[in-house]
Structures are given as C-alpha cells and as structure tokens.
Design an enzyme around this catalytic site. Sequence first.
Site, PDB file in Angstrom:
ATOM      1  N   HIS A 109     133.528  24.665  -3.935  1.00  5.26           N
ATOM      2  CA  HIS A 109     134.735  23.959  -3.447  1.00  5.26           C
ATOM      3  C   HIS A 109     134.888  22.571  -4.291  1.00  5.26           C
ATOM      4  CE1 HIS A 109     134.906  26.349   0.481  1.00  5.26           C
ATOM      5  NE2 HIS A 109     135.242  26.819  -0.443  1.00  5.26           N
ATOM      6  N   ASN A 202     121.913  27.276  12.210  1.00  8.34           N
ATOM      7  CA  ASN A 202     123.052  26.570  12.511  1.00  8.34           C
ATOM      8  C   ASN A 202     123.061  25.828  13.950  1.00  8.34           C
ATOM      9  OD1 ASN A 202     125.681  26.320  10.946  1.00  8.34           O
ATOM     10  ND2 ASN A 202     126.486  26.974  12.880  1.00  8.34           N
TER      11      ASN A 202
HETATM   12  C1  BV8 Z   1     141.260  31.240  -1.590  1.00  2.11           C
HETATM   13  C2  BV8 Z   1     137.656  21.587   0.167  1.00  2.11           C
HETATM   14  C3  BV8 Z   1     142.463  32.804  -2.838  1.00  2.11           C
HETATM   15  C4  BV8 Z   1     138.299  20.544   0.543  1.00  2.11           C
HETATM   16  C5  BV8 Z   1     137.522  23.376   1.464  1.00  2.11           C
HETATM   17  C6  BV8 Z   1     140.648  35.973   3.377  1.00  2.11           C
HETATM   18  C7  BV8 Z   1     139.871  36.083   2.106  1.00  2.11           C
HETATM   19  C8  BV8 Z   1     140.259  34.976   1.194  1.00  2.11           C
HETATM   20  C9  BV8 Z   1     140.725  33.768   1.290  1.00  2.11           C
HETATM   21  C10 BV8 Z   1     141.382  33.758   3.055  1.00  2.11           C
HETATM   22  C11 BV8 Z   1     141.473  34.932   3.635  1.00  2.11           C
HETATM   23  N1  BV8 Z   1     141.927  34.355   4.731  1.00  2.11           N
HETATM   24  C12 BV8 Z   1     142.533  33.209   4.455  1.00  2.11           C
HETATM   25  C13 BV8 Z   1     142.247  32.738   3.388  1.00  2.11           C
HETATM   26  C14 BV8 Z   1     142.746  31.478   2.836  1.00  2.11           C
HETATM   27  C15 BV8 Z   1     141.658  30.157   3.064  1.00  2.11           C
HETATM   28  C16 BV8 Z   1     140.880  30.312   4.469  1.00  2.11           C
HETATM   29  O1  BV8 Z   1     139.876  31.017   4.504  1.00  2.11           O
HETATM   30  N2  BV8 Z   1     141.579  29.799   5.341  1.00  2.11           N
HETATM   31  C17 BV8 Z   1     140.891  29.927   6.704  1.00  2.11           C
HETATM   32  C18 BV8 Z   1     141.419  28.603   7.403  1.00  2.11           C
HETATM   33  C19 BV8 Z   1     141.166  31.206   7.562  1.00  2.11           C
HETATM   34  N3  BV8 Z   1     140.652  30.400   2.027  1.00  2.11           N
HETATM   35  C20 BV8 Z   1     141.326  29.784   0.668  1.00  2.11           C
HETATM   36  O2  BV8 Z   1     142.201  29.230   0.822  1.00  2.11           O
HETATM   37  C21 BV8 Z   1     140.147  29.790  -0.384  1.00  2.11           C
HETATM   38  N4  BV8 Z   1     140.838  29.777  -1.517  1.00  2.11           N
HETATM   39  O3  BV8 Z   1     140.939  32.194  -0.705  1.00  2.11           O
HETATM   40  O4  BV8 Z   1     141.855  31.617  -2.729  1.00  2.11           O
HETATM   41  C22 BV8 Z   1     142.804  32.926  -4.156  1.00  2.11           C
HETATM   42  C23 BV8 Z   1     142.703  34.235  -5.184  1.00  2.11           C
HETATM   43  C24 BV8 Z   1     143.164  34.173  -6.235  1.00  2.11           C
HETATM   44  C25 BV8 Z   1     143.868  33.111  -6.556  1.00  2.11           C
HETATM   45  C26 BV8 Z   1     143.933  31.691  -6.299  1.00  2.11           C
HETATM   46  C27 BV8 Z   1     143.505  31.901  -4.621  1.00  2.11           C
HETATM   47  C28 BV8 Z   1     139.489  28.313  -0.646  1.00  2.11           C
HETATM   48  C29 BV8 Z   1     138.821  27.660   0.652  1.00  2.11           C
HETATM   49  C30 BV8 Z   1     138.503  26.277   0.063  1.00  2.11           C
HETATM   50  C31 BV8 Z   1     139.083  25.198   0.787  1.00  2.11           C
HETATM   51  N5  BV8 Z   1     138.707  23.897   0.749  1.00  2.11           N
HETATM   52  N6  BV8 Z   1     137.193  22.411   1.190  1.00  2.11           N
HETATM   53  C32 BV8 Z   1     137.431  19.262   1.011  1.00  2.11           C
HETATM   54  O5  BV8 Z   1     136.440  19.531   1.170  1.00  2.11           O
HETATM   55  O6  BV8 Z   1     137.920  18.067   0.910  1.00  2.11           O
HETATM   56  S1  BV8 Z   1     137.292  24.196   2.810  1.00  2.11           S
HETATM   57  C33 BV8 Z   1     136.464  23.280   4.011  1.00  2.11           C
HETATM   58  O7  BV8 Z   1     136.072  23.858   5.220  1.00  2.11           O
HETATM   59  C34 BV8 Z   1     135.110  22.563   3.439  1.00  2.11           C
HETATM   60  O8  BV8 Z   1     134.913  22.731   1.947  1.00  2.11           O
HETATM   61  C35 BV8 Z   1     134.268  23.647   3.962  1.00  2.11           C
HETATM   62  O9  BV8 Z   1     133.497  24.314   2.925  1.00  2.11           O
HETATM   63  C36 BV8 Z   1     134.846  24.501   4.732  1.00  2.11           C
HETATM   64  C37 BV8 Z   1     134.174  25.389   5.806  1.00  2.11           C
HETATM   65  O10 BV8 Z   1     133.775  24.339   6.639  1.00  2.11           O
HETATM   66  P1  BV8 Z   1     132.213  24.035   7.175  1.00  2.11           P
HETATM   67  O11 BV8 Z   1     131.521  23.571   5.995  1.00  2.11           O
HETATM   68  O12 BV8 Z   1     131.707  25.391   7.590  1.00  2.11           O
HETATM   69  O13 BV8 Z   1     132.179  23.120   8.221  1.00  2.11           O
HETATM   70  P2  BV8 Z   1     132.645  23.161   9.719  1.00  2.11           P
HETATM   71  O14 BV8 Z   1     133.079  21.790  10.027  1.00  2.11           O
HETATM   72  O15 BV8 Z   1     133.890  24.104   9.843  1.00  2.11           O
HETATM   73  O16 BV8 Z   1     131.535  23.795  10.437  1.00  2.11           O
HETATM   74  C38 BV8 Z   1     130.097  23.093  10.504  1.00  2.11           C
HETATM   75  C39 BV8 Z   1     129.320  23.954  10.955  1.00  2.11           C
HETATM   76  O17 BV8 Z   1     127.923  23.076  10.909  1.00  2.11           O
HETATM   77  C40 BV8 Z   1     129.309  24.138  12.547  1.00  2.11           C
HETATM   78  O18 BV8 Z   1     129.381  25.634  12.586  1.00  2.11           O
HETATM   79  C41 BV8 Z   1     128.688  23.335  13.202  1.00  2.11           C
HETATM   80  O19 BV8 Z   1     127.967  24.180  14.450  1.00  2.11           O
HETATM   81  C42 BV8 Z   1     127.422  23.342  12.268  1.00  2.11           C
HETATM   82  N7  BV8 Z   1     126.786  21.901  12.260  1.00  2.11           N
HETATM   83  C43 BV8 Z   1     127.130  20.892  12.756  1.00  2.11           C
HETATM   84  N8  BV8 Z   1     126.048  19.927  12.683  1.00  2.11           N
HETATM   85  C44 BV8 Z   1     124.961  20.672  12.287  1.00  2.11           C
HETATM   86  C45 BV8 Z   1     125.284  22.040  12.203  1.00  2.11           C
HETATM   87  N9  BV8 Z   1     124.442  22.886  11.984  1.00  2.11           N
HETATM   88  C46 BV8 Z   1     123.140  22.599  11.655  1.00  2.11           C
HETATM   89  N10 BV8 Z   1     122.702  21.261  11.565  1.00  2.11           N
HETATM   90  C47 BV8 Z   1     123.659  20.390  12.044  1.00  2.11           C
HETATM   91  N11 BV8 Z   1     123.152  18.974  12.210  1.00  2.11           N
END
Ligand code: BV8
Length: 229
Positions: A109, A202
């Site tokens: 990303h 996790n």
């Molecule tokens: C794309 C950069 C296609 C920004 C980010 C199906 C298939 C493909 C795509 C999609 C699909 N359905 C929907 C989509 C579109 C979309 C998507 O997935 N939307 C979601 C909301 C449904 N995906 C996209 O748009 C992606 N692109 O598919 O392109 C395409 C094809 C051809 C041509 C063009 C395009 C792009 C996705 C990237 C977006 N950018 N980040 C930035 O960082 O500023 S995503 C963002 O959320 C972060 O980067 C991060 O990677 C991501 C996920 O978050 P997590 O890292 O999991 O963090 P989160 O807070 O959610 O969870 C934290 C976890 O840690 C929790 O589980 C918690 O319990 C745990 N935790 C907390 N503390 C601890 C811990 N675990 C252990 N120890 C601890 N101490």
Amino acid sequence: MKDVRDIVVLTGAGISAESGVPTFRGPDGLWEGQRVEDVATPEAFQRNPDLVLNFYDQRRAKLRAVEPNPAHLALGRLDAEWKGRLLIVTQNVDDLHERGGAKRLLHMHGELKSGWCLACGARHVFEGKMAGGPPCPACETSGHVRPDIVWFGEMPYRMDEIDAAIATCDLFVSIGTSGAVYPAAGFVQSARHYGARTLELNLDPSEGSIFFEESRMGRAGELVPRWVD
Ligand code: BV8
C-alpha cells in the site's frame, strides 16, 4: 519450523499498534479524527488536496517519535535466519519493519516516506511536509507531488510478486490485520488453495479468521517473538 521452506507473512496496522501507531479501525472507527473516505481516496485528493497532504504530513512526522516493537524485531531476526525464503508483505506505510531489520519486504500500500510526482512520474524518498513542500527533485515541478500511498480504488503495488509468493509458500502467516481490505484480505484463501498452512496472530478474530487453520489471539509484541523464537 518443521517442513517449512518458504514463508509469506502479511502484516497490518496491528503489528505497529504497540509502537504507538494508531490502527485504522480503532474503537471510534475514525482514523486520527478523519473519515477514511475523506483522506484515503483519489477523489478526496482531487477535492481537497491540502486536507489529504496534511493528513499524511502529520502521520509522516509521527514516524520520528515511534520505534519498532518486539514483533518487528522478531520478524527482522526471522528474515536474517530464513535467508531470502521469507517474504514480508505489509499493508502498513510506516518504516518500522525496515527499522526492525526486515530486508525482503514489500509495501503493497506504499510508504509514508515516499513521494510520487504526478508531473513526471518519478518516485523519491520524502521525509518532510508535502503541503506547500519542495518541488519534485527529478523535474523541479512544484505542487504535483502526492503521497506514494495506494488509496482505495487504486491498484496495490507488486501484486504479481505477491501472488507468485503465495502460490509457492508452505506457510502463510497474517499478523495484526482486520481482514477488512481487499485484495490483502483474500490472500489467506489463495494460500489455502495452493496448499499452504495458515496461521493468524491477532488481538481479535479478523474478518477472515474462519479461513485460518490456526488462530492465536493476543498482542503481536508477545505472540510474534514466541512464534519466531
Ligand atoms: C483495489 C493506504 C482494485 C492508506 C489503504 C474486493 C476485491 C478487490 C477490491 C475490493 C473488494 N471489495 C472492495 C474493494 C475495494 C477496496 C476494499 O477492500 N474496500 C474495503 C473497505 C471493503 N480495496 C481497494 O480499493 C484496494 N484496491 O482493490 O484496487 C483495482 C483493480 C484494478 C485497477 C485499479 C484498482 C486498495 C486498498 C488499499 C487502500 N489503502 N491504506 C493509508 O495507509 O493511508 S488500506 C488501510 O486499511 C491500511 O493500509 C490497512 O492496510 C488497511 C487494513 O487495515 P488493517 O491494517 O487491517 O488495520 P485495521 O485497523 O483495520 O485492523 C487492525 C487489526 O490489528 C485489528 O484486527 C486489531 O484487532 C489488530 N490489532 C490491534 N492491536 C494489535 C492487533 N493485533 C496484534 N497486536 C496488537 N497489539
């Protein structure tokens, strides 16, 4: 790790949480006070570039105040020991894996410390502020540098390399990710399809927990060193 030759590790915001880097989907659901749609899409950048640039400037500045935690350091040790047969794919845009010793690392990303010039396409290391910041070092054009970050709706980086690594690994480990964002959230299913063993480390069950052969719940700072060492 018996019978394991090639490992792919996927990490998310949870691995950096104990270093003090906020996760995306914290209790308030906001991300450092912002709605994701307002700061992490190309449309948001078109609509309000300064809001988006300031959001990333703040996060980039905070990198100086955080350190790798025992989970990053343990993966750095594993990288040294596994000599090229470990690939770390991170969704994170911080530099804590590098500072923790990881070498074979892929930021799918993008990275906070990278800028991308929309005028000439050059990418360059970026440490300061982008809002009102310096011109592109390659083409000297001002006002066209954006964060080298993959926003929602944009294609993650080096997907071919990731897919090839997942197709040939024996072990896929997911650390600190909610499994909410694709295509990363689908990697575990690909790994299973190709016959790899799958392990999730996790704090809480992720949205994809049901696809993992084994899930260990807890803090990455404790679970990852225990798994590695
Ligand atoms: C794309 C950069 C296609 C920004 C980010 C199906 C298939 C493909 C795509 C999609 C699909 N359905 C929907 C989509 C579109 C979309 C998507 O997935 N939307 C979601 C909301 C449904 N995906 C996209 O748009 C992606 N692109 O598919 O392109 C395409 C094809 C051809 C041509 C063009 C395009 C792009 C996705 C990237 C977006 N950018 N980040 C930035 O960082 O500023 S995503 C963002 O959320 C972060 O980067 C991060 O990677 C991501 C996920 O978050 P997590 O890292 O999991 O963090 P989160 O807070 O959610 O969870 C934290 C976890 O840690 C929790 O589980 C918690 O319990 C745990 N935790 C907390 N503390 C601890 C811990 N675990 C252990 N120890 C601890 N101490």
